[in-house]
Every structure is written in structure tokens, then in C-alpha cells.
Design an enzyme around this catalytic site. Structure first.
Site, mmCIF file in Angstrom:
data_model
loop_
_atom_site.group_PDB
_atom_site.id
_atom_site.type_symbol
_atom_site.label_atom_id
_atom_site.label_comp_id
_atom_site.label_asym_id
_atom_site.label_seq_id
_atom_site.Cartn_x
_atom_site.Cartn_y
_atom_site.Cartn_z
ATOM 1 N N SER A 218 0.842 -1.183 0.000
ATOM 2 C CA SER A 218 0.000 0.000 0.000
ATOM 3 C C SER A 218 0.883 1.241 0.000
ATOM 4 O O SER A 218 1.875 1.302 0.736
ATOM 5 C CB SER A 218 -0.910 0.010 1.232
ATOM 6 O OG SER A 218 -1.762 1.140 1.215
ATOM 7 N N HIS B 118 2.174 12.284 -0.379
ATOM 8 C CA HIS B 118 1.695 13.662 -0.261
ATOM 9 C C HIS B 118 2.850 14.616 -0.603
ATOM 10 O O HIS B 118 3.686 14.901 0.259
ATOM 11 C CB HIS B 118 1.186 13.947 1.154
ATOM 12 C CG HIS B 118 -0.026 13.173 1.541
ATOM 13 N ND1 HIS B 118 -1.268 13.449 1.011
ATOM 14 C CD2 HIS B 118 -0.196 12.132 2.400
ATOM 15 C CE1 HIS B 118 -2.161 12.611 1.533
ATOM 16 N NE2 HIS B 118 -1.540 11.804 2.370
ATOM 17 N N HIS C 84 -2.378 7.480 -4.555
ATOM 18 C CA HIS C 84 -2.567 6.273 -3.750
ATOM 19 C C HIS C 84 -2.508 5.061 -4.673
ATOM 20 O O HIS C 84 -3.018 5.098 -5.792
ATOM 21 C CB HIS C 84 -3.922 6.318 -3.044
ATOM 22 C CG HIS C 84 -4.419 4.983 -2.595
ATOM 23 N ND1 HIS C 84 -5.405 4.282 -3.269
ATOM 24 C CD2 HIS C 84 -4.063 4.207 -1.552
ATOM 25 C CE1 HIS C 84 -5.637 3.148 -2.648
ATOM 26 N NE2 HIS C 84 -4.834 3.065 -1.602
ATOM 27 N N ARG D 7 -3.332 -6.214 -3.303
ATOM 28 C CA ARG D 7 -3.429 -7.113 -2.158
ATOM 29 C C ARG D 7 -4.091 -8.427 -2.555
ATOM 30 O O ARG D 7 -4.839 -8.498 -3.528
ATOM 31 C CB ARG D 7 -4.233 -6.452 -1.045
ATOM 32 C CG ARG D 7 -5.648 -6.080 -1.464
ATOM 33 C CD ARG D 7 -6.314 -5.129 -0.497
ATOM 34 N NE ARG D 7 -7.662 -4.758 -0.941
ATOM 35 C CZ ARG D 7 -7.920 -3.761 -1.775
ATOM 36 N NH1 ARG D 7 -6.930 -3.021 -2.258
ATOM 37 N NH2 ARG D 7 -9.173 -3.491 -2.127
ATOM 38 N N HIS E 222 -20.865 11.793 2.185
ATOM 39 C CA HIS E 222 -21.358 12.843 3.072
ATOM 40 C C HIS E 222 -21.104 14.238 2.508
ATOM 41 O O HIS E 222 -21.693 15.214 2.988
ATOM 42 C CB HIS E 222 -20.716 12.719 4.459
ATOM 43 C CG HIS E 222 -19.231 12.871 4.466
ATOM 44 N ND1 HIS E 222 -18.374 11.937 3.918
ATOM 45 C CD2 HIS E 222 -18.434 13.862 4.951
ATOM 46 C CE1 HIS E 222 -17.127 12.334 4.076
ATOM 47 N NE2 HIS E 222 -17.135 13.500 4.699
#
Length: 324
Positions: free
Chosen positions: A113, A117, A127, A131, A196
Site C-alpha cells: 500500500s 503527499h 494512492h 493485495r 457525506h
């Protein structure tokens, strides 16, 4: 580092052929981490901190891994590229969301992973993750599946950067199946979406999960195609943008948009939830957090600004691979 690829919770339930397959995946992932770290250190000029760790047998989670982190680099303000290989007695809820029949089964998981930044706001955050997860429910055949992908999160968008990133993803997956890129591109757009906020995290890329189509070899090939494409997709963008001048306005907007990254990882990301729910190593799991973040109440960019253009042009689903 001890080679734990064939030390499973119960070796008796795995065939010798399957143990070899697991070792092949582990060897690939370790090599992928080494290749990526070598390229990133060359780009930054500062070495990554290596932190190897082990979880001894007998606990709820056992295994080993290597956390590799950079902080206050010339190019990367913070970033990491981690390898982990763990075995547990009980799959956490985040892993059985779409496979309820495997709830509570012993498991093995391994992957690489990566989150970077950069300091310069004109260089996007990125990103990547690949896996494999294996479950062995009592009295049932072993279930194995793959997941992964990569996605780009710009603060100031450039059409040619977005097109390059998506075209590289498409070129990597097309030899396996021309249907993979459009399918996994849409999946990425849907997954990296802050419900959201009703807002995408970035410009996407490709994402797949619970992939078991065509058996082990097909899933392993998809993992390798994704992992091997990462440096080709990202480093050319870095080199184009890293020397662009910026000021406090750009840094301030970068910190504000990083807040969205934190919100997604802590609220929606299945990988973060899997790591925390399974008792994983917190320092490694939260490596993805940016170093400087800001939040403001009900803030909106001024019309006609480069900051507004990010929302108007780039934070909308688009066929970037076909962009002119």
C-alpha cells in the site's frame, strides 16, 4: 526478515501447490516495494525510513511486514510504501461485507500500500494498493481473492496529467481484458466518493476488489499489471509539475483539500477499516494521513479562480483516457 509465506494458521488445509502460489505473491510484492522505493528515493533525494516489524505466533494476528516512510523530503512532505503479510483467526467485518458466508473464518492477507503527499501543491497526491486475501472457512474450500488499484488526487488540475494517468492504467489492463479499464475506472469513481460531501476525492484511476474471476492466475496477473504500472503513471506527472512556483494561497488550498483525503480514509475506506478491525499496526495503517490539514466551515472557492476550476472540471467523472 523471516520468510513467512508458508506459515499459515493451519497448514494442513492448504495444498503444496497453494503454498507455492502464496509464496509467489509474497515475492512479487516485496520486489514491487523495492522497485517503487528505489524510484521514489531517486526522485526525492532523501532515503525512506525502513521499519521492519513482526507479530509473533499465538496472538489474534501474526505475521510480518515492512513500513517505509518519508517525512520532510525535498519532493514528498510525507509518504509511505508499506508491505504486510498477516494471518488471523477471524476475518473482520470489513472483509466480509460482500461475502457473509466467510464471516468468522481464519484468513491470510498480504499486500503493498502506497500514499504520497508531495510538498508542491501542483504535484498531486497519489494512492496505490495491491493485495490478496485468503479465507478458509471450516469444512469449506479455501476462498482467495485480489484487490487493488491506483487513484490520483490533484489540488490544481492539468488535463494532460489526468489523461496520462488514465491512459497508463488503460494500457496496463487492456492486454488482460479490454473490458477491465472501463469497468474498474467506473468502480474507482464510485468508490473514492465522499458520500457525506457528495463529492469525488480526486480524478480517480482504477479500483477493483473481491476479484476472483478466472482463478488465482487471473487475479495475480491483474495485481501485477496494476502494481507494475504505477511508476509509469505517476512519475512523469511529478517531473512536469515539481518545479512550478507556488505561494501561500496554493499551500492553503492544498491543506484544505487534504481534509477531504482524511475524511475519506477514516470514514469510508475499507482498507483502513480492515487494518484497524483486524488489530493491525496503527502506525502503518495511518501512514496515509497528510502532515498538514485544514478545515473551514462552509467554504467555497471564488468564481473564476484556479481553485474553483478543480471543482468545475476535475471533480466530475470524465473519460480521461479518451480526452483530446
Amino acid at each position: 526478515m523471516t520468510h513467512a509465506g508458508s506459515r499459515l494458521l493451519d497448514n494442513s488445509v492448504f495444498t503444496p501447490e497453494r503454498l507455492t502460489m502464496h509464496d509467489d505473491v509474497r515475492s512479487y510484492l516485496l520486489d514491487l516495494q523495492t522497485r517503487i522505493l528505489g524510484a521514489l528515493e531517486t526522485a526525492d533525494g532523501k532515503p525512506f525510513l525502513r521499519d521492519a516489524w513482526t507479530r509473533p505466533a499465538g496472538g489474534p494476528l501474526e505475521g510480518d511486514g515492512a513500513t517505509s516512510l518519508i517525512e520532510e523530503g525535498r519532493l514528498f512532505e510525507r509518504g509511505g510504501c508499506n508491505f504486510s503479510h498477516v494471518r488471523g483467526k477471524k476475518l473482520p467485518p470489513s472483509a466480509t461485507q460482500h461475502r457473509p458466508e466467510l464471516a468468522g473464518a481464519p484468513f491470510e492477507a498480504m499486500g503493498v500500500s502506497l500514499v504520497l503527499h508531495p510538498r508542491n501543491p501542483y504535484v498531486p497526491t497519489v494512492h496505490m494498493n495491491v493485495r490478496m486475501l485468503v479465507a478458509k472457512p471450516a469444512g469449506k474450500p479455501e476462498a482467495a481473492w485480489f484487490g487493488g488499484g491506483m487513484d490520483l488526487t490533484p489540488y490544481y488540475g492539468f488535463e494532460d496529467d489526468a489523461a496520462h494517468f488514465h491512459r497508463t492504467c488503460k494500457a496496463a489492463l487492456d492486454p488482460l481484458d479490454p473490458g477491465y479499464y472501463p469497468r474498474f475506472k467506473t468502480w474507482c469513481d464510485d468508490y473514492f466518493f465522499l458520500k457525506h460531501r457528495s463529492e469525488p476525492r480526486g480524478i480517480g484511476g482504477v479500483f477493483f476488489d473481491d476479484f476472483a474471476e478466472g482463478g488465482f492466475e487471473r487475479g495475480f496477473a491483474l495485481m501485477r499489471a496494476t502494481g507494475d504500472a504505477f511508476l509509469h503513471a505517476y512519475l512523469p506527472i511529478v517531473e512536469r509539475r515539481r518545479a512550478l512556483p507556488y505561494g501561500e494561497t496554493e499551500r492553503d488550498f492544498q491543506a484544505y483539500r487534504r481534509g477531504r483525503y482524511v475524511e475519506f480514509n477514516l470514514v469510508w475506506d475499507r482498507g483502513t477499516l480492515f487494518g484497524l478491525q483486524s488489530g493491525g499496526r496503527t502506525e502503518s495503517i495511518l501512514m496515509s494521513m497528510p502532515p498538514i490539514v485544514k478545515w473551514r466551515y462552509d467554504w467555497h472557492p471564488a468564481p473564476g479562480t484556479p481553485e474553483a476550476r478543480l471543482y468545475e472540471v476535475f471533480l466530475k467523472p470524465r473519460d480521461w483516457a479518451a480526452a483530446a
